[in-house]
Design an enzyme around this catalytic site. Structure first.
Site, short mmCIF file in Angstrom:
data_model
loop_
_atom_site.label_atom_id
_atom_site.label_comp_id
_atom_site.label_asym_id
_atom_site.label_seq_id
_atom_site.Cartn_x
_atom_site.Cartn_y
_atom_site.Cartn_z
N HIS A 83 0.83 -1.20 0.00
CA HIS A 83 0.00 0.00 0.00
C HIS A 83 0.87 1.27 0.00
CE1 HIS A 83 -3.80 -2.26 1.56
NE2 HIS A 83 -3.28 -2.77 0.45
N GLU B 262 0.87 3.95 1.75
CA GLU B 262 1.33 4.47 3.05
C GLU B 262 2.52 3.65 3.55
OE1 GLU B 262 -1.68 3.50 2.01
OE2 GLU B 262 -3.25 4.21 3.35
N CYS C 287 -6.04 1.69 5.28
CA CYS C 287 -6.65 0.44 5.75
C CYS C 287 -6.10 0.10 7.15
CB CYS C 287 -6.33 -0.69 4.76
SG CYS C 287 -4.61 -1.24 4.87
N CYS D 147 -2.25 -0.48 7.19
CA CYS D 147 -1.51 0.79 7.11
C CYS D 147 -1.64 1.56 8.42
CB CYS D 147 -1.99 1.62 5.93
SG CYS D 147 -1.49 0.91 4.36
O1 LIG Z 1 -4.61 1.75 2.83
C1 LIG Z 1 -4.65 1.48 1.61
C2 LIG Z 1 -5.67 0.71 1.08
C3 LIG Z 1 -5.58 0.31 -0.22
N1 LIG Z 1 -4.54 0.67 -0.98
C4 LIG Z 1 -4.43 0.18 -2.35
C5 LIG Z 1 -4.36 -1.32 -2.48
C6 LIG Z 1 -4.96 -1.59 -3.82
O2 LIG Z 1 -3.91 -1.50 -4.80
C7 LIG Z 1 -5.94 -0.43 -3.99
C8 LIG Z 1 -7.38 -0.81 -3.71
O3 LIG Z 1 -7.90 -1.49 -4.81
P1 LIG Z 1 -9.47 -1.70 -5.01
O4 LIG Z 1 -9.62 -2.22 -6.40
O5 LIG Z 1 -10.14 -0.36 -4.83
O6 LIG Z 1 -9.94 -2.67 -3.97
O7 LIG Z 1 -5.59 0.56 -3.06
C9 LIG Z 1 -3.55 1.49 -0.47
O8 LIG Z 1 -2.56 1.83 -1.17
N2 LIG Z 1 -3.65 1.88 0.81
ZN LIG Z 2 -3.30 -0.03 3.56
#
Ligand SMILES: O=c1ccn([C@H]2C[C@H](O)[C@@H](COP(=O)(O)O)O2)c(=O)[nH]1
Ligand SMILES: [Zn+2]
Length: 162
Positions: free
Chosen positions: A80, A82, A106, A109
């Site tokens: 991710h 972060e 998320c 993170c």
């Molecule tokens: O904290 C976060 C949450 C998600 N991401 C990234 C991980 C994935 O590459 C996308 C999410 O993909 P979806 O198709 O929308 O489920 O976002 C992040 O970098 N940081």
């Molecule tokens: Zn994340």
């Protein structure tokens, strides 16, 4: 003597703009996320975007969101934005820093943000607010005293010819 410009970027526009620009490096076809970590005195410390780890080819690992086999989806491989920004920092401690990110962090993170000592999160989109991951993220940041608030969009258009 001419006066100083008045339409310069605010700090928030600047840092969220840098985060969004970093996100434009992402190869994720669905959600591109960018992050910019900033010191208490407004110096950029690190940046990151979502993508696969070094050595895991963007062309060979899967970008799919769904499928019978979790091993054929991006979720088990993508780092991710972060976490990449935190890991990209080689200058020592991030204690007391602020983190600008284009998507609410998320739960995984959030753990890294808390453990790194980051004290403030400024996010743009919160499209997964209803998911257990983001609910858990907010619960942990509340408990750990990490402040978070949404970026106030100014709708300023920034045009860069590259
Ligand atoms: O904290 C976060 C949450 C998600 N991401 C990234 C991980 C994935 O590459 C996308 C999410 O993909 P979806 O198709 O929308 O489920 O976002 C992040 O970098 N940081
Ligand atoms: Zn994340």
């Amino acid at each position: 003597m001419s006066e100083k410009r008045k339409d310069y970027l605010s700090w928030d526009e600047y840092f969220m703009g840098v985060a969004m620009l970093a996100g434009m490096r992402s190869k994720d076809p669905n959600t591109q996320v960018g992050c910019c970590i900033v010191s208490k005195d407004n110096k950029i410390l690190s940046m990151g975007y979502n993508g696969f780890p070094i050595g895991c080819s963007d062309d060979e690992f899967p970008w799919a969101r769904e499928g019978g086999d979790p091993l054929e989806t991006k979720y088990v491989y993508s780092t991710h934005s972060e976490l990449n920004a935190i890991l990209n920092y080689s200058g020592g401690s991030l204690a007391g820093a602020k983190l600008y990110v284009s998507l609410f962090p998320c739960n995984e993170c959030a753990k890294a943000i808390i453990q790194a000592g980051i004290k403030e999160v400024i996010y743009d989109c919160d499209k997964y607010a209803d998911t257990p991951s983001v609910i858990a993220s907010k619960r942990m940041m509340d408990a750990a005293g990490v402040r978070y608030h949404q970026y106030h969009r100014t709708n300023r258009e920034v045009k860069i010819l590259l």
